[in-house]
Design a protein around this motif. Structure first.
Motif, mmCIF file in Angstrom:
data_model
loop_
_atom_site.group_PDB
_atom_site.id
_atom_site.type_symbol
_atom_site.label_atom_id
_atom_site.label_comp_id
_atom_site.label_asym_id
_atom_site.label_seq_id
_atom_site.Cartn_x
_atom_site.Cartn_y
_atom_site.Cartn_z
ATOM 1 N N GLY A 119 0.790 -1.225 0.000
ATOM 2 C CA GLY A 119 0.000 0.000 0.000
ATOM 3 C C GLY A 119 0.821 1.274 0.000
ATOM 4 N N ALA A 120 2.116 1.196 0.392
ATOM 5 C CA ALA A 120 2.985 2.371 0.277
ATOM 6 C C ALA A 120 3.033 2.758 -1.207
ATOM 7 C CB ALA A 120 4.377 2.054 0.806
ATOM 8 N N ARG A 121 3.294 4.014 -1.495
ATOM 9 C CA ARG A 121 3.251 4.487 -2.886
ATOM 10 C C ARG A 121 4.564 5.158 -3.286
ATOM 11 N NH1 ARG A 121 -1.332 4.067 -5.357
ATOM 12 N NH2 ARG A 121 -0.724 5.571 -6.934
ATOM 13 N N ALA A 122 4.844 5.111 -4.587
ATOM 14 C CA ALA A 122 6.001 5.808 -5.143
ATOM 15 C C ALA A 122 5.647 6.353 -6.514
ATOM 16 C CB ALA A 122 7.200 4.872 -5.250
ATOM 17 N N THR A 123 6.243 7.489 -6.829
ATOM 18 C CA THR A 123 6.122 8.090 -8.158
ATOM 19 C C THR A 123 7.519 8.526 -8.582
ATOM 20 O OG1 THR A 123 3.880 8.892 -7.727
ATOM 21 C CG2 THR A 123 5.099 9.979 -9.507
ATOM 22 N N VAL A 124 7.873 8.230 -9.814
ATOM 23 C CA VAL A 124 9.151 8.641 -10.392
ATOM 24 C C VAL A 124 8.863 9.427 -11.660
ATOM 25 C CG1 VAL A 124 11.306 7.855 -11.448
ATOM 26 C CG2 VAL A 124 10.378 6.651 -9.469
ATOM 27 N N VAL A 125 9.486 10.606 -11.763
ATOM 28 C CA VAL A 125 9.326 11.435 -12.953
ATOM 29 C C VAL A 125 10.711 11.816 -13.471
ATOM 30 C CG1 VAL A 125 8.354 13.549 -13.929
ATOM 31 C CG2 VAL A 125 7.155 12.370 -12.071
ATOM 32 N N PRO A 126 11.108 11.283 -14.631
ATOM 33 C CA PRO A 126 12.356 11.731 -15.262
ATOM 34 C C PRO A 126 12.060 12.926 -16.170
ATOM 35 C CG PRO A 126 11.527 9.769 -16.363
ATOM 36 C CD PRO A 126 10.542 10.117 -15.279
ATOM 37 N N ILE A 127 12.903 13.940 -16.074
ATOM 38 C CA ILE A 127 12.710 15.169 -16.840
ATOM 39 C C ILE A 127 14.018 15.461 -17.566
ATOM 40 C CG2 ILE A 127 12.086 17.604 -16.728
ATOM 41 C CD1 ILE A 127 10.861 16.901 -13.931
ATOM 42 N N ALA A 128 13.954 15.565 -18.890
ATOM 43 C CA ALA A 128 15.158 15.761 -19.688
ATOM 44 C C ALA A 128 15.158 17.127 -20.343
ATOM 45 C CB ALA A 128 15.254 14.680 -20.759
ATOM 46 N N GLY A 129 16.354 17.698 -20.463
ATOM 47 C CA GLY A 129 16.509 18.964 -21.154
ATOM 48 C C GLY A 129 17.967 19.186 -21.480
ATOM 49 N N GLY A 130 18.224 19.676 -22.673
ATOM 50 C CA GLY A 130 19.611 19.879 -23.082
ATOM 51 C C GLY A 130 20.357 18.570 -22.999
ATOM 52 N N ARG A 131 21.450 18.587 -22.274
ATOM 53 C CA ARG A 131 22.258 17.364 -22.117
ATOM 54 C C ARG A 131 22.161 16.804 -20.707
ATOM 55 N NH1 ARG A 131 27.695 18.471 -25.573
ATOM 56 N NH2 ARG A 131 26.639 19.342 -27.370
ATOM 57 N N ARG A 132 21.068 17.087 -20.012
ATOM 58 C CA ARG A 132 20.955 16.592 -18.648
ATOM 59 C C ARG A 132 19.572 16.002 -18.386
ATOM 60 N NH1 ARG A 132 20.179 22.135 -15.183
ATOM 61 N NH2 ARG A 132 18.697 23.032 -16.630
ATOM 62 N N THR A 133 19.492 15.274 -17.289
ATOM 63 C CA THR A 133 18.240 14.669 -16.847
ATOM 64 C C THR A 133 18.099 14.890 -15.352
ATOM 65 O OG1 THR A 133 18.402 12.954 -18.553
ATOM 66 C CG2 THR A 133 16.906 12.527 -16.715
ATOM 67 N N VAL A 134 16.912 15.235 -14.933
ATOM 68 C CA VAL A 134 16.552 15.311 -13.520
ATOM 69 C C VAL A 134 15.556 14.183 -13.284
ATOM 70 C CG1 VAL A 134 15.403 16.675 -11.737
ATOM 71 C CG2 VAL A 134 16.909 17.789 -13.390
ATOM 72 N N VAL A 135 15.746 13.435 -12.209
ATOM 73 C CA VAL A 135 14.798 12.391 -11.845
ATOM 74 C C VAL A 135 14.282 12.730 -10.451
ATOM 75 C CG1 VAL A 135 14.429 9.928 -11.448
ATOM 76 C CG2 VAL A 135 16.017 10.672 -13.239
ATOM 77 N N ILE A 136 12.951 12.785 -10.328
ATOM 78 C CA ILE A 136 12.304 13.094 -9.058
ATOM 79 C C ILE A 136 11.606 11.833 -8.565
ATOM 80 C CG2 ILE A 136 10.594 14.544 -7.887
ATOM 81 C CD1 ILE A 136 10.972 16.557 -10.239
#
Length: 178
Positions: free
Chosen positions: A49-66
């Motif tokens: 029942g615990a929850r997780a969300t992952v959002v990868p965000i790309a731009g230029g030559r980099r990626t942010v993962v939340i």
């Protein structure tokens, strides 16, 4: 409060980037079943029942993962990494960590390859309600090589030679499109 500050900083950074249409993953952890998006292998540490969300965000030559989690054990530290394959019935089914430059030796414990610039490390500590936000930024984008899941580990990630990139047992897995 710290989680909100981290999330706010991630959202400001994300505003300069783009989310690929098919990217992200979210789900409530459950025992393995075919088609499960989020699997717990250790319900005593990652409760059903615990929850997780992952959002990868790309731009230029980099990626942010939340990574956002809730319902985990309160006041506990976990490690988390992007892995190469989707979740399966066994923790090892998710494969090794995704590496931008792949280590020719598997498992990879060489800090030249197993490091937060070459892999996505999302270690976190939960608050009193078992919630946390983790953000990683890497100087590359996911390309044609596979990345298929986010694995939550039992410990924060180690960095010393011979143990670099290790973070204890695989507790849970979330299948994610990168």
């Amino acid at each position: 409060m710290r989680s909100l500050v981290t999330l706010a900083a991630a959202l400001v950074l994300a505003a300069t980037l783009t989310v690929p249409a098919a990217a992200s993953g979210s789900g409530a952890f459950e025992p393995y079943r075919p088609g499960a998006a989020a699997v717990t292998y250790a319900p005593d540490l990652v409760p059903v029942g615990a929850r997780a969300t992952v959002v990868p965000i790309a731009g230029g030559r980099r990626t942010v993962v939340i990574l956002l989690v809730r319902g985990l054990l309160p006041h506990r530290h976990y490690g988390a990494h992007v892995h190469t394959r989707p979740c399966g019935p066994a923790p090892a089914d998710a494969g090794p960590h995704f590496q931008h430059v792949a280590d020719p030796v598997v498992p990879s414990v060489d800090p030249a390859y197993a490091n937060p610039r070459n892999e996505v490390w999302l270690d976190f500590g939960t608050d009193a309600r078992g919630a946390a936000v983790a953000v990683a930024q890497v100087p590359w984008r996911f390309g044609g090589r596979p990345a298929g899941s986010l694995v939550i580990h039992a410990e924060h990630t180690h960095t010393a030679p011979g143990e670099a990139g290790t973070a204890g047992s695989r507790l849970a897995c979330l299948t994610v499109s990168f």
